[in-house]
Design a protein around this motif. Structure first.
Motif, mmCIF file in Angstrom:
data_model
loop_
_atom_site.group_PDB
_atom_site.id
_atom_site.type_symbol
_atom_site.label_atom_id
_atom_site.label_comp_id
_atom_site.label_asym_id
_atom_site.label_seq_id
_atom_site.Cartn_x
_atom_site.Cartn_y
_atom_site.Cartn_z
ATOM 1 N N ASN A 10 0.854 -1.185 0.000
ATOM 2 C CA ASN A 10 0.000 0.000 0.000
ATOM 3 C C ASN A 10 0.887 1.231 0.000
ATOM 4 O O ASN A 10 1.560 1.467 0.997
ATOM 5 N N PRO A 11 0.946 1.995 -1.089
ATOM 6 C CA PRO A 11 0.135 1.898 -2.306
ATOM 7 C C PRO A 11 0.544 0.721 -3.198
ATOM 8 O O PRO A 11 1.638 0.184 -3.063
ATOM 9 N N SER A 12 -0.356 0.363 -4.120
ATOM 10 C CA SER A 12 -0.117 -0.750 -5.028
ATOM 11 C C SER A 12 -0.554 -0.369 -6.435
ATOM 12 O O SER A 12 -1.520 0.367 -6.612
ATOM 13 N N SER A 13 0.142 -0.907 -7.424
ATOM 14 C CA SER A 13 -0.261 -0.681 -8.804
ATOM 15 C C SER A 13 -1.021 -1.887 -9.351
ATOM 16 O O SER A 13 -1.558 -1.840 -10.444
ATOM 17 N N SER A 14 -1.080 -2.987 -8.573
ATOM 18 C CA SER A 14 -1.824 -4.160 -9.030
ATOM 19 C C SER A 14 -2.950 -4.492 -8.065
ATOM 20 O O SER A 14 -4.036 -3.952 -8.182
ATOM 21 N N GLU A 15 -2.704 -5.341 -7.089
ATOM 22 C CA GLU A 15 -3.752 -5.702 -6.136
ATOM 23 C C GLU A 15 -3.218 -5.614 -4.719
ATOM 24 O O GLU A 15 -2.021 -5.500 -4.500
ATOM 25 N N PHE A 16 -4.157 -5.678 -3.764
ATOM 26 C CA PHE A 16 -3.811 -5.618 -2.347
ATOM 27 C C PHE A 16 -4.075 -6.975 -1.713
ATOM 28 O O PHE A 16 -5.046 -7.640 -2.045
ATOM 29 N N THR A 17 -3.220 -7.359 -0.782
ATOM 30 C CA THR A 17 -3.438 -8.561 0.015
ATOM 31 C C THR A 17 -3.917 -8.109 1.384
ATOM 32 O O THR A 17 -3.310 -7.245 2.009
ATOM 33 N N ILE A 18 -5.039 -8.686 1.830
ATOM 34 C CA ILE A 18 -5.614 -8.362 3.137
ATOM 35 C C ILE A 18 -5.148 -9.406 4.143
ATOM 36 O O ILE A 18 -5.285 -10.607 3.904
ATOM 37 N N GLU A 19 -4.613 -8.945 5.260
ATOM 38 C CA GLU A 19 -4.178 -9.846 6.329
ATOM 39 C C GLU A 19 -4.831 -9.396 7.623
ATOM 40 O O GLU A 19 -4.863 -8.208 7.923
ATOM 41 N N THR A 20 -5.391 -10.360 8.372
ATOM 42 C CA THR A 20 -6.064 -10.030 9.628
ATOM 43 C C THR A 20 -5.412 -10.785 10.782
ATOM 44 O O THR A 20 -4.708 -11.769 10.574
ATOM 45 N N SER A 21 -5.708 -10.314 11.991
ATOM 46 C CA SER A 21 -5.143 -10.948 13.189
ATOM 47 C C SER A 21 -5.994 -12.136 13.645
ATOM 48 O O SER A 21 -5.591 -12.863 14.538
ATOM 49 N N ALA A 22 -7.166 -12.332 13.035
ATOM 50 C CA ALA A 22 -8.049 -13.432 13.426
ATOM 51 C C ALA A 22 -8.000 -14.549 12.376
ATOM 52 O O ALA A 22 -7.422 -14.380 11.310
ATOM 53 N N LYS A 23 -8.616 -15.657 12.688
ATOM 54 C CA LYS A 23 -8.696 -16.789 11.765
ATOM 55 C C LYS A 23 -10.110 -16.870 11.199
ATOM 56 O O LYS A 23 -11.057 -16.419 11.816
ATOM 57 N N GLY A 24 -10.229 -17.466 10.032
ATOM 58 C CA GLY A 24 -11.553 -17.684 9.454
ATOM 59 C C GLY A 24 -11.756 -16.926 8.161
ATOM 60 O O GLY A 24 -10.906 -16.152 7.720
ATOM 61 N N ALA A 25 -12.902 -17.174 7.533
ATOM 62 C CA ALA A 25 -13.241 -16.548 6.257
ATOM 63 C C ALA A 25 -13.431 -15.047 6.435
ATOM 64 O O ALA A 25 -13.924 -14.600 7.461
ATOM 65 N N ILE A 26 -13.035 -14.296 5.411
ATOM 66 C CA ILE A 26 -13.200 -12.847 5.481
ATOM 67 C C ILE A 26 -14.080 -12.363 4.335
ATOM 68 O O ILE A 26 -14.214 -13.026 3.314
ATOM 69 N N ASN A 27 -14.671 -11.200 4.533
ATOM 70 C CA ASN A 27 -15.389 -10.494 3.478
ATOM 71 C C ASN A 27 -14.768 -9.107 3.399
ATOM 72 O O ASN A 27 -14.597 -8.454 4.416
ATOM 73 N N ALA A 28 -14.400 -8.689 2.197
ATOM 74 C CA ALA A 28 -13.803 -7.368 1.995
ATOM 75 C C ALA A 28 -14.667 -6.581 1.020
ATOM 76 O O ALA A 28 -14.881 -7.016 -0.103
ATOM 77 N N LYS A 29 -15.169 -5.439 1.476
ATOM 78 C CA LYS A 29 -15.952 -4.550 0.621
ATOM 79 C C LYS A 29 -15.118 -3.308 0.374
ATOM 80 O O LYS A 29 -14.652 -2.667 1.315
ATOM 81 N N VAL A 30 -14.929 -2.978 -0.909
ATOM 82 C CA VAL A 30 -14.105 -1.835 -1.296
ATOM 83 C C VAL A 30 -15.027 -0.706 -1.750
ATOM 84 O O VAL A 30 -15.878 -0.901 -2.616
ATOM 85 N N TYR A 31 -14.844 0.465 -1.141
ATOM 86 C CA TYR A 31 -15.657 1.639 -1.450
ATOM 87 C C TYR A 31 -14.765 2.744 -1.996
ATOM 88 O O TYR A 31 -13.658 2.950 -1.502
ATOM 89 N N ASP A 32 -15.287 3.486 -2.988
ATOM 90 C CA ASP A 32 -14.546 4.651 -3.464
ATOM 91 C C ASP A 32 -14.793 5.815 -2.507
ATOM 92 O O ASP A 32 -15.533 5.680 -1.527
ATOM 93 N N MET A 33 -14.178 6.956 -2.777
ATOM 94 C CA MET A 33 -14.282 8.094 -1.862
ATOM 95 C C MET A 33 -15.669 8.736 -1.853
ATOM 96 O O MET A 33 -15.980 9.534 -0.988
ATOM 97 N N GLN A 34 -16.524 8.374 -2.811
ATOM 98 C CA GLN A 34 -17.911 8.847 -2.809
ATOM 99 C C GLN A 34 -18.825 7.880 -2.057
ATOM 100 O O GLN A 34 -20.030 8.079 -1.996
ATOM 101 N N GLY A 35 -18.249 6.804 -1.515
ATOM 102 C CA GLY A 35 -19.033 5.847 -0.743
ATOM 103 C C GLY A 35 -19.703 4.776 -1.572
ATOM 104 O O GLY A 35 -20.534 4.027 -1.064
ATOM 105 N N ARG A 36 -19.349 4.669 -2.853
ATOM 106 C CA ARG A 36 -19.941 3.642 -3.721
ATOM 107 C C ARG A 36 -19.183 2.329 -3.564
ATOM 108 O O ARG A 36 -17.942 2.311 -3.589
#
Length: 91
Positions: free
Chosen positions: A28-54
């Motif tokens: 971060n920043p990235s020109s391709s994709e981002f990898t999400i890493e969390t401190s917990a275990k289990g399935a994740i859901n990632a919702k990406v919003y632009d600066m207008q909230g879309r």
């Protein structure tokens, strides 16, 4: 002495308290994709919003942002009862 014994019993319980939920997106920043890493275990859901909230991406994986246009985005990561927001920059 009795007070010290009680203090000794309380300390181990405090040490096992649940840690705060942590989320990191890299690179971060990235020109391709981002990898999400969390401190917990289990399935994740990632919702990406632009600066207008879309909502611009909804993923059930640790890889997000490969098709995003350059800009700044908020990623809301949910994992079980935990939710955390992280800001990413796409180059």
């Amino acid at each position: 002495n009795v007070g010290a014994t009680c203090g000794g019993r309380i300390a181990p319980e405090a040490a096992t308290a649940t840690e705060a939920f942590k989320v990191v997106a890299y690179p971060n920043p990235s020109s391709s994709e981002f990898t999400i890493e969390t401190s917990a275990k289990g399935a994740i859901n990632a919702k990406v919003y632009d600066m207008q909230g879309r909502l611009v991406e909804n993923a059930n994986s640790t890889q997000v942002g490969s098709s995003l246009a350059p800009g700044v985005y908020n990623v809301i990561v949910s994992q079980g009862a935990n939710t955390k927001s992280v800001r990413v920059i796409k180059k």
